[in-house]
Every structure is written in structure tokens, then in C-alpha cells.
Write a protein that holds these residues in place. Structure first.
Motif, PDB file in Angstrom:
ATOM      1  N   ILE A  95      25.553 -31.459  14.582  1.00  0.00           N
ATOM      2  CA  ILE A  95      26.097 -32.498  15.451  1.00  0.00           C
ATOM      3  C   ILE A  95      24.927 -33.270  16.059  1.00  0.00           C
ATOM      4  O   ILE A  95      24.051 -32.699  16.716  1.00  0.00           O
ATOM      5  CB  ILE A  95      26.999 -31.866  16.549  1.00  0.00           C
ATOM      6  N   ASP A  96      24.923 -34.566  15.794  1.00  0.00           N
ATOM      7  CA  ASP A  96      23.798 -35.437  16.148  1.00  0.00           C
ATOM      8  C   ASP A  96      24.088 -36.174  17.460  1.00  0.00           C
ATOM      9  O   ASP A  96      24.895 -37.096  17.493  1.00  0.00           O
ATOM     10  CB  ASP A  96      23.590 -36.414  14.971  1.00  0.00           C
ATOM     11  N   VAL A  97      23.443 -35.723  18.525  1.00  0.00           N
ATOM     12  CA  VAL A  97      23.513 -36.435  19.807  1.00  0.00           C
ATOM     13  C   VAL A  97      22.278 -37.331  19.894  1.00  0.00           C
ATOM     14  O   VAL A  97      21.154 -36.834  19.895  1.00  0.00           O
ATOM     15  CB  VAL A  97      23.510 -35.456  20.998  1.00  0.00           C
ATOM     16  N   THR A  98      22.519 -38.621  19.908  1.00  0.00           N
ATOM     17  CA  THR A  98      21.400 -39.566  20.016  1.00  0.00           C
ATOM     18  C   THR A  98      21.662 -40.520  21.165  1.00  0.00           C
ATOM     19  O   THR A  98      22.756 -41.078  21.271  1.00  0.00           O
ATOM     20  CB  THR A  98      21.245 -40.369  18.711  1.00  0.00           C
ATOM     21  N   VAL A  99      20.666 -40.713  21.999  1.00  0.00           N
ATOM     22  CA  VAL A  99      20.733 -41.748  23.026  1.00  0.00           C
ATOM     23  C   VAL A  99      19.702 -42.814  22.674  1.00  0.00           C
ATOM     24  O   VAL A  99      18.536 -42.500  22.398  1.00  0.00           O
ATOM     25  CB  VAL A  99      20.454 -41.177  24.434  1.00  0.00           C
ATOM     26  N   HIS A 100      20.162 -44.056  22.624  1.00  0.00           N
ATOM     27  CA  HIS A 100      19.283 -45.181  22.317  1.00  0.00           C
ATOM     28  C   HIS A 100      18.867 -45.804  23.644  1.00  0.00           C
ATOM     29  O   HIS A 100      19.724 -46.185  24.440  1.00  0.00           O
ATOM     30  CB  HIS A 100      20.027 -46.193  21.440  1.00  0.00           C
ATOM     31  N   GLU A 101      17.582 -45.901  23.852  1.00  0.00           N
ATOM     32  CA  GLU A 101      17.100 -46.346  25.167  1.00  0.00           C
ATOM     33  C   GLU A 101      17.600 -47.744  25.531  1.00  0.00           C
ATOM     34  O   GLU A 101      17.714 -48.080  26.707  1.00  0.00           O
ATOM     35  CB  GLU A 101      15.575 -46.272  25.244  1.00  0.00           C
ATOM     36  N   ASP A 102      17.976 -48.548  24.540  1.00  0.00           N
ATOM     37  CA  ASP A 102      18.494 -49.886  24.862  1.00  0.00           C
ATOM     38  C   ASP A 102      20.020 -49.902  25.074  1.00  0.00           C
ATOM     39  O   ASP A 102      20.617 -50.967  25.173  1.00  0.00           O
ATOM     40  CB  ASP A 102      18.065 -50.920  23.811  1.00  0.00           C
ATOM     41  N   GLU A 103      20.643 -48.728  25.177  1.00  0.00           N
ATOM     42  CA  GLU A 103      22.074 -48.715  25.514  1.00  0.00           C
ATOM     43  C   GLU A 103      22.321 -49.192  26.938  1.00  0.00           C
ATOM     44  O   GLU A 103      23.430 -49.635  27.253  1.00  0.00           O
ATOM     45  CB  GLU A 103      22.678 -47.319  25.312  1.00  0.00           C
ATOM     46  N   SER A 104      21.322 -49.045  27.810  1.00  0.00           N
ATOM     47  CA  SER A 104      21.449 -49.598  29.163  1.00  0.00           C
ATOM     48  C   SER A 104      20.076 -49.966  29.708  1.00  0.00           C
ATOM     49  O   SER A 104      19.080 -49.319  29.388  1.00  0.00           O
ATOM     50  CB  SER A 104      22.135 -48.597  30.096  1.00  0.00           C
ATOM     51  N   ASP A 116      26.852 -37.153  29.392  1.00  0.00           N
ATOM     52  CA  ASP A 116      28.221 -37.193  28.873  1.00  0.00           C
ATOM     53  C   ASP A 116      28.231 -36.935  27.364  1.00  0.00           C
ATOM     54  O   ASP A 116      29.039 -36.156  26.858  1.00  0.00           O
ATOM     55  CB  ASP A 116      28.854 -38.550  29.194  1.00  0.00           C
ATOM     56  N   ARG A 117      27.309 -37.592  26.656  1.00  0.00           N
ATOM     57  CA  ARG A 117      27.267 -37.450  25.181  1.00  0.00           C
ATOM     58  C   ARG A 117      26.884 -36.029  24.790  1.00  0.00           C
ATOM     59  O   ARG A 117      27.503 -35.434  23.896  1.00  0.00           O
ATOM     60  CB  ARG A 117      26.288 -38.484  24.602  1.00  0.00           C
ATOM     61  N   ALA A 118      25.878 -35.462  25.454  1.00  0.00           N
ATOM     62  CA  ALA A 118      25.449 -34.100  25.115  1.00  0.00           C
ATOM     63  C   ALA A 118      26.568 -33.097  25.408  1.00  0.00           C
ATOM     64  O   ALA A 118      26.834 -32.198  24.588  1.00  0.00           O
ATOM     65  CB  ALA A 118      24.186 -33.743  25.895  1.00  0.00           C
ATOM     66  N   LYS A 120      29.950 -33.619  25.683  1.00  0.00           N
ATOM     67  CA  LYS A 120      31.140 -33.771  24.837  1.00  0.00           C
ATOM     68  C   LYS A 120      30.854 -33.314  23.407  1.00  0.00           C
ATOM     69  O   LYS A 120      31.716 -32.697  22.764  1.00  0.00           O
ATOM     70  CB  LYS A 120      31.614 -35.220  24.837  1.00  0.00           C
ATOM     71  N   HIS A 121      29.656 -33.606  22.895  1.00  0.00           N
ATOM     72  CA  HIS A 121      29.350 -33.173  21.530  1.00  0.00           C
ATOM     73  C   HIS A 121      29.089 -31.661  21.451  1.00  0.00           C
ATOM     74  O   HIS A 121      29.354 -31.047  20.417  1.00  0.00           O
ATOM     75  CB  HIS A 121      28.179 -33.962  20.955  1.00  0.00           C
ATOM     76  N   ALA A 122      28.583 -31.057  22.530  1.00  0.00           N
ATOM     77  CA  ALA A 122      28.436 -29.595  22.537  1.00  0.00           C
ATOM     78  C   ALA A 122      29.815 -28.945  22.418  1.00  0.00           C
ATOM     79  O   ALA A 122      30.004 -27.970  21.680  1.00  0.00           O
ATOM     80  CB  ALA A 122      27.719 -29.135  23.802  1.00  0.00           C
ATOM     81  N   LEU A 144      38.213 -41.423  20.705  1.00  0.00           N
ATOM     82  CA  LEU A 144      37.322 -40.672  21.599  1.00  0.00           C
ATOM     83  C   LEU A 144      35.891 -41.199  21.486  1.00  0.00           C
ATOM     84  O   LEU A 144      35.431 -41.561  20.413  1.00  0.00           O
ATOM     85  CB  LEU A 144      37.357 -39.166  21.269  1.00  0.00           C
ATOM     86  N   ARG A 145      35.193 -41.245  22.622  1.00  0.00           N
ATOM     87  CA  ARG A 145      33.810 -41.697  22.665  1.00  0.00           C
ATOM     88  C   ARG A 145      32.962 -40.681  23.425  1.00  0.00           C
ATOM     89  O   ARG A 145      33.467 -39.987  24.308  1.00  0.00           O
ATOM     90  CB  ARG A 145      33.702 -43.060  23.365  1.00  0.00           C
ATOM     91  N   GLN A 146      31.695 -40.648  23.078  1.00  0.00           N
ATOM     92  CA  GLN A 146      30.743 -39.778  23.763  1.00  0.00           C
ATOM     93  C   GLN A 146      29.672 -40.663  24.394  1.00  0.00           C
ATOM     94  O   GLN A 146      29.028 -41.450  23.709  1.00  0.00           O
ATOM     95  CB  GLN A 146      30.107 -38.792  22.765  1.00  0.00           C
ATOM     96  N   GLY A 147      29.508 -40.530  25.683  1.00  0.00           N
ATOM     97  CA  GLY A 147      28.564 -41.377  26.408  1.00  0.00           C
ATOM     98  C   GLY A 147      29.278 -42.469  27.184  1.00  0.00           C
ATOM     99  O   GLY A 147      28.694 -43.100  28.071  1.00  0.00           O
ATOM    100  N   TYR A 148      30.526 -42.691  26.817  1.00  0.00           N
ATOM    101  CA  TYR A 148      31.342 -43.728  27.466  1.00  0.00           C
ATOM    102  C   TYR A 148      32.740 -43.170  27.674  1.00  0.00           C
ATOM    103  O   TYR A 148      33.087 -42.130  27.117  1.00  0.00           O
ATOM    104  CB  TYR A 148      31.431 -44.975  26.572  1.00  0.00           C
ATOM    105  N   THR A 149      33.562 -43.897  28.427  1.00  0.00           N
ATOM    106  CA  THR A 149      34.963 -43.521  28.522  1.00  0.00           C
ATOM    107  C   THR A 149      35.632 -43.807  27.176  1.00  0.00           C
ATOM    108  O   THR A 149      35.183 -44.680  26.424  1.00  0.00           O
ATOM    109  CB  THR A 149      35.683 -44.305  29.637  1.00  0.00           C
TER     110      THR A 149
END
Ligand code: RDL
Ligand code: RDL
Ligand code: RDL
Length: 156
Positions: A95-104, A116-118, A120-122, A144-149
Motif C-alpha cells: 500500500i503506497d502512501v505518498t504525500v506530494h509537497e505541492d498538495e498544499s 489522514d492518508r497514512a 486510512k491506508h494503514a 473514498l479518499r485518503q488525505g481529504y474528505t
């Protein structure tokens, strides 16, 4: 025989997502064994995941952080292909949890996305490892989304 989970994270990440993933797995599957492997950056995640699967893990969660430049995005594309290869070679979930620094632009918001992403994916990983491919079927099509509602299901 008890379940075994692998957690692979990086020193590049600006949030300790490995710790978050471990606390969720521990809560959802208290008797399971959890192995953590920390690498420098995302391109080192595929071999970290493969090593843990070779050591008997039933599934792995990787936690990566992608910088803002085009070079970073190419690094992520290579990583993603590598992580998919590991899954195909082992027939196990990575399961690939990735946060892109330009998401915010906002650092507090980035922390929120990462947590939130880590988490929900766990939870997704535990469900897949414990119950297999039907575990998430009750959520199919739900947006369903991970990192967002959650985006939600579209009405027909
Ligand atoms: O094997 C050592 C490094 O090459 C490896 O750790 C890379 O993943 C490091 N790295 C980059 O070289 C890069 O251009 C990373 C990023 N971008 C990135 O955005 N996120 C990382 N690593 O975790
Ligand atoms: O392994 C867990 C996730 O990495 C994996 O399920 C991804 O496919 C989730 N995902 C993204 O990370 C993304 O950036 C998806 C999309 N975009 C997308 O557009 N559609 C998806 N998943 O089904
Ligand atoms: O609709 C907003 C987001 O879902 C969309 O921008 C996704 O691409 C964001 N995203 C990632 O960039 C990513 O690397 C998501 C994931 N991973 C993911 O695992 N789950 C998501 N979004 O819902």
C-alpha cells in the motif's frame, strides 16, 4: 499463525508517517508482528518493501514524501512502477502512501493530509491482509479518499 506487517518509511519525509501507520496497525490487529524499515528516500522504498515481504510479511505499507520539482515527480513515477513490480512479483499488497509537497502551500494542511492518508491506508492494509479482496467491497464505488474528505458516490 499470527500476521506480520511491514512498514517502510523515509528520512526524506517531513512527517513521521511510519509512526502513525504503526499505531493504527497495532490498534486494529493487536497480536500482529510489525517490522519497520527506514530508507533515505522514495526510490529506496521498493527494495525495502521486497525485503520485508521476503522475510515473511503478509503485506507492506510504504510512506513517501515527494518534493515540489519535476525531478521529484519523475522520481515518484519510477518509485510507483517499482512498487507495482514488487506487488506483481510477490502477489502481496504494498500500500503506497505518498504525500506530494505541492498538495498544499500550507504546512499545517500538509501535516493533516499526511496523517489522514497514512491512517486510512494503514486501515486499508489491515483489512486486506486480514480478510482479503472482499474486505473493501462494501465501500466499492463510494468515492473514498485518503488525505481529504471523501468525494462520495455519484447518483445515477
Ligand atoms: O538512493 C538514494 C536516493 O537516490 C533516493 O533516496 C531518492 O529517492 C532521493 N530522492 C531524490 O533523489 C529526488 O530527486 C527523493 C526525492 N527526489 C523525493 O522527492 N522524495 C524522496 N526522495 O523521498
Ligand atoms: O496503494 C494505495 C494507493 O497509493 C493506491 O490505491 C492509489 O491507486 C490511490 N490513488 C492515488 O494515489 C492517486 O494519486 C488513486 C488515484 N490517484 C486515482 O486517480 N484513482 C485511484 N486511485 O483509483
Ligand atoms: O481528489 C483529490 C485527491 O484525491 C487527488 O488530488 C489525489 O491525486 C491525491 N492523492 C495523491 O496525490 C496521492 O499520492 C491521493 C492519494 N495519494 C491517495 O492515496 N488517496 C487519495 N488521494 O484519495
Amino acid at each position: 499463525t499470527s500476521r506480520k506487517y511491514g512498514v517502510v518509511d523515509t528520512t526524506f519525509s517531513r512527517v513521521d508517517m511510519g509512526k502513525i501507520a504503526i499505531s493504527v496497525i497495532r490498534k486494529e490487529d493487536p497480536d500482529a508482528e510489525i517490522v519497520r524499515y527506514t530508507v533515505p528516500g522514495i526510490k529506496d522504498l521498493p527494495v525495502g518493501a521486497k525485503k520485508l515481504l521476503d522475510q515473511g510479511c503478509d503485506g507492506v505499507i510504504t510512506l513517501g514524501w515527494v518534493g515540489k520539482t519535476m525531478l521529484d515527480k519523475y522520481s515518484y513515477l519510477a518509485t510507483s512502477i517499482g512498487l507495482i513490480m514488487v506487488q506483481i512479483l510477490t502477489s502481496k499488497h504494498v500500500i503506497d502512501v505518498t504525500v506530494h509537497e505541492d498538495e498544499s502551500e500550507d504546512e499545517e494542511k500538509l501535516v493533516e493530509i499526511a496523517k489522514d492518508r497514512a491512517s486510512k491506508h494503514a486501515l486499508n492494509l489491515v483489512k486486506l491482509v486480514k480478510e482479503g479482496g472482499s474486505a473493501l467491497t462494501k465501500y466499492a464505488g463510494k468515492g473514498l479518499r485518503q488525505g481529504y474528505t471523501h468525494a462520495g458516490e455519484l447518483e445515477d
